[in-house]
Motif scaffolding. Structure first.
Motif, PDB file in Angstrom:
ATOM      1  N   UNK A   1       0.834  -1.211   0.000  1.00  0.00           N
ATOM      2  CA  UNK A   1       0.000   0.000   0.000  1.00  0.00           C
ATOM      3  C   UNK A   1       0.869   1.262   0.000  1.00  0.00           C
ATOM      4  N   UNK A   2       1.899   1.280   0.808  1.00  0.00           N
ATOM      5  CA  UNK A   2       2.843   2.406   0.826  1.00  0.00           C
ATOM      6  C   UNK A   2       3.937   2.132  -0.196  1.00  0.00           C
ATOM      7  N   UNK A   3       3.986   2.935  -1.258  1.00  0.00           N
ATOM      8  CA  UNK A   3       5.078   2.708  -2.230  1.00  0.00           C
ATOM      9  C   UNK A   3       6.441   2.825  -1.533  1.00  0.00           C
ATOM     10  N   UNK A   4       7.404   2.073  -2.008  1.00  0.00           N
ATOM     11  CA  UNK A   4       8.717   2.040  -1.357  1.00  0.00           C
ATOM     12  C   UNK A   4       9.347   3.433  -1.355  1.00  0.00           C
ATOM     13  N   UNK A   5      10.060   3.711  -0.316  1.00  0.00           N
ATOM     14  CA  UNK A   5      10.670   5.030  -0.174  1.00  0.00           C
ATOM     15  C   UNK A   5      11.828   4.951   0.792  1.00  0.00           C
ATOM     16  N   UNK A   6      12.752   5.875   0.651  1.00  0.00           N
ATOM     17  CA  UNK A   6      13.863   5.950   1.601  1.00  0.00           C
ATOM     18  C   UNK A   6      14.503   7.327   1.491  1.00  0.00           C
ATOM     19  N   UNK A   7      14.851   7.893   2.623  1.00  0.00           N
ATOM     20  CA  UNK A   7      15.705   9.075   2.663  1.00  0.00           C
ATOM     21  C   UNK A   7      17.079   8.603   3.087  1.00  0.00           C
ATOM     22  N   UNK A   8      18.101   9.067   2.387  1.00  0.00           N
ATOM     23  CA  UNK A   8      19.473   8.776   2.808  1.00  0.00           C
ATOM     24  C   UNK A   8      20.247  10.074   2.932  1.00  0.00           C
ATOM     25  N   UNK A   9      21.041  10.137   3.979  1.00  0.00           N
ATOM     26  CA  UNK A   9      21.962  11.259   4.160  1.00  0.00           C
ATOM     27  C   UNK A   9      23.347  10.647   4.332  1.00  0.00           C
ATOM     28  N   UNK A  10      24.065  10.578   3.206  1.00  0.00           N
ATOM     29  CA  UNK A  10      25.363   9.902   3.201  1.00  0.00           C
ATOM     30  C   UNK A  10      26.465  10.944   3.266  1.00  0.00           C
ATOM     31  N   UNK A  11      27.296  10.829   4.266  1.00  0.00           N
ATOM     32  CA  UNK A  11      28.451  11.718   4.398  1.00  0.00           C
ATOM     33  C   UNK A  11      29.721  10.900   4.163  1.00  0.00           C
ATOM     34  N   UNK A  12      30.865  11.556   4.249  1.00  0.00           N
ATOM     35  CA  UNK A  12      32.118  10.860   3.920  1.00  0.00           C
ATOM     36  C   UNK A  12      32.340   9.653   4.834  1.00  0.00           C
TER      37      UNK A  12
ATOM     38  N   UNK B   1      29.935   8.528   7.342  1.00  0.00           N
ATOM     39  CA  UNK B   1      28.755   7.979   8.017  1.00  0.00           C
ATOM     40  C   UNK B   1      27.540   8.114   7.115  1.00  0.00           C
ATOM     41  N   UNK B   2      26.495   7.385   7.459  1.00  0.00           N
ATOM     42  CA  UNK B   2      25.246   7.486   6.692  1.00  0.00           C
ATOM     43  C   UNK B   2      24.079   7.245   7.626  1.00  0.00           C
ATOM     44  N   UNK B   3      22.981   7.953   7.324  1.00  0.00           N
ATOM     45  CA  UNK B   3      21.764   7.744   8.086  1.00  0.00           C
ATOM     46  C   UNK B   3      20.611   7.590   7.099  1.00  0.00           C
ATOM     47  N   UNK B   4      19.720   6.646   7.395  1.00  0.00           N
ATOM     48  CA  UNK B   4      18.568   6.440   6.516  1.00  0.00           C
ATOM     49  C   UNK B   4      17.273   6.472   7.322  1.00  0.00           C
ATOM     50  N   UNK B   5      16.190   6.879   6.632  1.00  0.00           N
ATOM     51  CA  UNK B   5      14.833   6.857   7.179  1.00  0.00           C
ATOM     52  C   UNK B   5      13.991   6.125   6.149  1.00  0.00           C
ATOM     53  N   UNK B   6      13.331   5.048   6.562  1.00  0.00           N
ATOM     54  CA  UNK B   6      12.648   4.237   5.558  1.00  0.00           C
ATOM     55  C   UNK B   6      11.583   3.362   6.192  1.00  0.00           C
TER      56      UNK B   6
ATOM     57  N   UNK C   1      26.227  10.430  -4.285  1.00  0.00           N
ATOM     58  CA  UNK C   1      26.623  11.059  -5.552  1.00  0.00           C
ATOM     59  C   UNK C   1      26.509  12.579  -5.504  1.00  0.00           C
ATOM     60  N   UNK C   2      25.471  13.092  -4.831  1.00  0.00           N
ATOM     61  CA  UNK C   2      25.295  14.554  -4.861  1.00  0.00           C
ATOM     62  C   UNK C   2      25.766  15.223  -3.572  1.00  0.00           C
ATOM     63  N   UNK C   3      26.130  14.428  -2.576  1.00  0.00           N
ATOM     64  CA  UNK C   3      26.630  15.014  -1.335  1.00  0.00           C
ATOM     65  C   UNK C   3      25.571  15.743  -0.536  1.00  0.00           C
TER      66      UNK C   3
ATOM     67  N   UNK D   1      30.399   1.829   3.375  1.00  0.00           N
ATOM     68  CA  UNK D   1      30.742   2.183   4.758  1.00  0.00           C
ATOM     69  C   UNK D   1      30.588   0.948   5.642  1.00  0.00           C
ATOM     70  N   UNK D   2      31.366   0.871   6.721  1.00  0.00           N
ATOM     71  CA  UNK D   2      31.142  -0.222   7.673  1.00  0.00           C
ATOM     72  C   UNK D   2      29.789  -0.046   8.365  1.00  0.00           C
ATOM     73  N   UNK D   3      29.188  -1.133   8.764  1.00  0.00           N
ATOM     74  CA  UNK D   3      27.830  -1.036   9.324  1.00  0.00           C
ATOM     75  C   UNK D   3      27.809  -0.224  10.617  1.00  0.00           C
ATOM     76  N   UNK D   4      28.928  -0.138  11.293  1.00  0.00           N
ATOM     77  CA  UNK D   4      28.962   0.644  12.536  1.00  0.00           C
ATOM     78  C   UNK D   4      28.771   2.132  12.271  1.00  0.00           C
TER      79      UNK D   4
END
Lengths: 155, 731
Positions: B359-370, B372-377, B429-431, B395-398
């Protein structure tokens, strides 16, 4: 560039921009009203149902250019302040929601439906409501619509 | 495990208040990674001095009710109102394995296999019981009274002698003084007789938030300065990007970046993990969508050219005749049973692919830095969402933080990594932060569909009408062997199960009740045919079959031990509740079926009325489910009702079609699904009570037996045997 003025949940609002943009995306991205959900983009599933001038409408398929002078109600504006709409109360009482994603649209569809069908039969519900629920909560939706109708009649 | 003080952690907030934080324990004496004072904790429960109680839910909720069940279990042990707790999702608490992949910690953090409640049941109860005992001990010290003068009531410790009660919030600081070393390993969850919440109906704790449109789903997330991406993905089942006009796209309003996404793996002979795509990144979703729709892109789809649903079905028919099959299972002397049979019954069954249509189409926000990375999904697995982000960012999972939100259904599809990977690739890719939102067309065209298969079924019955031989020959495009491995094999002595695999470019994956969702139909549908051919009532025929043994250990995952006395009781209960076998008007019929799915078992009686010769109305479904201990009966009934409606929809309409290597069903106009107008107005669910102390699976258990109960009812009403799905095209 299109400019239109309208009301959202009783408050004056305006829009200047791409008149082709569906109302859904204005609500979600410009107005910060995330309760109205994106489901299909072609008016088939009803997850994006809102009221325009009191009538149920699928906001993914209504362009901004068509909204000048209208009054829009979203799920966030359905309650009267702290007092929930009878349909919202019935949805909670019957524990309708599983994942919950389609339910704002279901509630908005049911609220509009009950205005025209204050005492609905099963046949009325079958032909008057066609929002999609992928959890298959239809049995409880039907019960909640009937409960809301009773409560509205008694109010 | 040695004891140390940091078993509990007291966090000093900026305001100077204290919080009691408990990490989750999978057994009373073993805790997960301990907390420290840096705030870097993976809590299960957090109590603050201002009275807030945070329940951290270990497994995502996609509609199966995990959040409500978790709150209910914790509230039971602490004598709280579940609605007074605040819900958070538990952070990832696993670790990196030898290859650096995220590996589960004390419990799996993904929803699948109908395991969620079974997994959290022990750890959450024990953790909450431990918290309760900490408060009791703290109060005993504070009041200098013996422990047995105290009990917990309504979120407070209550002194039975003085009638004084003290809410937990006033004891948060005092729990430091509690002798937790005595408590360690000595806390016991409530006995069944003392429970006031578990086993009773608990409404969805998110019900108000859902009914008022609060932003609780992944797709509702926003973060500052994020851009929106809409991706045109290769429309061919397998292929790659050839050319497009970058400058024309960059000239469109709001478009900031145009980024190519390479197919993964790049070896086209291997199933796709990520389709080739072209991402349009703009200031708003609509700008990105509008530009994406205008993009003129040339794709190379030659690899899957000519593949179609119809051609695949023809290959399956041919494969059943002449193709290579592997013996999945064999016992007794099938040839002798067939030769000596009074009757041999044969039939061919076929089901097409089904789309998930989450019902909810797939989606994800990613904020990838050099670094570290954080996602909301919205993802079914916290652990796998981290693996997806790691694979896309290197990136390592940690260094990855995953915020998994409420999922607008998952149905098996939201376990996959693709939408998380896309967001991470684009953000890197876009920083800058990027939100990827799939359209419905994307969701269906790029689905990992339920496998399709064809089956040649053969059964032998003796002169008394008893089943004596069973033969299943399968040609499938997925790893779906259950139909060729499960009972009645083992209940009859003479059997053979064969399975042949047909490769193609359709991406297949788990769909609610994987394998069982179609094996149940083939087995229980054919058993119904055999019963009628043998002159038996279908219920009597099933009862005879399930009386031949008391137990059978299956060699299909998760290797359950079937208890046939339960099967018999479930069948008798559902038949009684449905008044099965009563005289029906002309054109009406009842169908019965039972099936085990993972660790649960469910039976239905479906009652239908034919509408003309080619359509029908389902008037009523009566069900009985064995899900072990029903923690939340209201939630169990919801899952059964939902499974019924999902099964009715898939059976009648489910048909993901592709032509010349391109999916042609890509939205709800071309992929029809059932609405309320065809849903049964009456559903009666009985939850079997076999005295189990622990829950079993529920979420996927009701769907599989629904489909044969429906087609058996259609036969009873019309004399037409449905052996090809979808029913809407084959009645």
């Amino acid at each position: 560039m299109t400019t239109v003025t309208f009301k959202i949940n009783g408050k004056a609002a305006s829009f200047s921009g791409d008149g082709d943009m569906p109302l859904l995306w204005h609500l979600r991205e410009d107005a910060g009203l995330k309760g109205t959900k994106f489901g299909c983009g072609i008016g088939q599933c009803g997850a994006c149902t809102v009221h325009i001038n009191g009538e149920a409408a699928r906001s993914c398929s209504v362009p901004m250019a068509a909204l000048d002078g209208t009054s829009i109600t979203t799920i966030e504006g359905l309650a009267d302040g702290e007092r929930l709409h009878a349909v919202q109360e019935a949805w909670i009482k019957e524990d309708v929601a599983q994942c919950g994603y389609c339910q704002a649209g279901q509630i908005m569809a049911a609220a509009a439906f009950l205005k025209d069908n204050p005492n609905p039969t099963d046949d009325d519900i079958d032909s008057g409501i066609d929002n999609l629920c992928r959890c298959g909560s239809y049995y409880r939706i039907r019960k909640a619509i009937k409960l809301a109708a009773q409560n509205l009649a008694g109010a | 495990m040695t004891n140390h003080v940091s078993r509990r952690s007291f966090l000093k907030s900026a305001a100077g208040t204290t919080a009691l934080v408990l990490s989750i324990s999978s057994t009373p004496s073993v805790l997960a990674t301990d907390t420290d004072n840096s705030g870097n904790v993976t809590p299960c429960l957090r109590f603050t001095e201002d009275g807030q109680i945070f329940v951290c839910v270990p497994i995502p909720d996609m509609g199966q009710g995990m959040i409500t069940t978790a709150a209910q279990i914790i509230a039971e042990e602490l004598d709280l109102d579940p609605n007074q707790t605040s819900i958070e999702m538990m952070a990832f608490q696993g670790h990196a394995d030898a290859e650096g992949r995220a590996s589960e910690g004390p419990m799996p953090q993904g929803a699948g296999g109908s395991l969620s409640t079974m997994m959290v049941w022990g750890p959450l109860r024990h953790t909450a019981a431990y918290a309760r005992d900490l408060f009791l001990h703290a109060a005993a010290i504070r009041w200098s009274v013996p422990l047995n003068h105290l009990e917990t009531r309504n979120g407070a410790v209550y002194n039975k002698n003085t009638k004084v009660s003290l809410p937990y919030k006033y004891l948060v600081s005092d729990t430091r003084r509690a002798d937790y070393t005595v408590l360690r390993g000595n806390t016991t969850p409530k006995a069944a007789k003392d429970r006031t919440l578990i086993g009773r109906d608990q409404r969805n704790v998110h019900a108000l938030a859902i009914a008022t449109g609060q932003p609780i789903f992944g797709i509702d997330s926003d973060i500052p300065d994020m851009k929106h991406a809409v991706i045109r993905r290769c429309p061919h089942l397998n292929g790659s990007l050839v050319s497009y006009d970058r400058d024309a796209l960059l000239a469109l309003p709001g478009v900031k970046h145009v980024i190519e996404i390479a197919r993964r793996p790049d070896d086209l002979s291997r199933p796709r993990i990520l389709p080739a795509g072209l991402a349009i990144i703009a200031d708003s979703f609509w700008q990105a969508k509008k530009a994406a729709d205008m993009a003129e892109i040339e794709w190379d789809g030659s690899r899957a050219a000519g593949e179609s649903s119809a051609a695949l079905k023809a290959r399956m028919a041919e494969h059943l005749e002449t193709g290579e099959v592997a013996d999945s299972k064999e016992g007794g002397d099938l040839a002798k049973a067939m030769a000596e049979a009074d009757k041999v019954i044969e039939a061919t069954y076929y089901h097409p692919h089904w789309a998930h249509a989450c019902m909810e189409p797939h989606n994800c926000i990613a904020d990838v830095k050099a670094d570290s990375a954080e996602i909301w999904t919205s993802h079914q697995s916290i652990t796998e969402s981290i693996n997806a982000a790691a694979a896309a960012t290197d990136l390592p999972i940690s260094k990855i933080t995953s915020n998994v939100m409420r999922c607008g259904t998952g149905l098996g599809r939201k376990y996959a990594p693709d939408f998380v990977m896309e967001a991470c690739i684009l953000s890197k890719a876009i920083g800058a932060p990027v939100k990827v939102t799939w359209t419905r067309e994307d969701e269906m065209e790029q689905d990992h569909v339920n496998p399709s298969a064809m089956y040649r079924m053969r059964a032998a019955v003796d002169a008394k009408g008893r089943l004596t031989g069973w033969h299943v020959r399968t040609a499938a495009d997925g790893w779906i062997r259950n139909a060729a491995m499960e009972p009645p094999m083992g209940l009859v002595d003479n059997y053979r199960g064969e399975w042949g695999y047909i490769e193609n470019n359709v991406r297949r994956g788990p769909w609610r009740g994987p394998q069982h969702n179609t094996a149940a139909w083939v087995i229980q549908g054919f058993l119904n045919e055999v019963a009628i051919a043998a002159g038996k009532d279908p219920l009597d025929f099933l009862l005879d079959l399930y009386s031949r043994k008391d137990f059978q250990k299956l060699d299909t995952w998760p290797f359950p031990l079937l208890e046939y006395e339960r099967f018999r009781k479930i069948l008798k209960a559902v038949a009684k509740d449905a008044r099965y076998g009563r005289r029906m008007p002309d054109g009406w019929g009842q169908g019965i079926a039972i099936y085990h799915t993972f660790s649960g078992t469910c039976a239905h009686v479906v009652e239908i009325e034919m509408i003309g010769d080619t359509d029908y109305r389902v008037h009523k479904v009566t069900s009985a489910i064995d899900c072990g201990l029903a923690v939340n009966p209201l939630g169990v009934r919801a899952q059964v009702e939902g499974g019924i409606n999902d099964g009715l929809s898939a059976a009648k309409y489910g048909n993901f079609r592709f032509e010349d290597g391109v999916p042609v069903t890509n939205n709800f106009d071309s992929y029809q699904m059932m609405r309320i107008g065809e849903a049964p107005p009456e559903i009666n669910v009985r939850i079997m009570d076999f005295g189990d102390e622990d829950p079993r699976g529920t979420g996927e258990v009701a769907l599989p037996p629904l489909i044969p109960a429906l087609t058996n009812a259609i036969f009873a009403a019309s004399g037409k045997r449905v052996r090809t799905l979808p029913i809407s095209e084959n009645l």
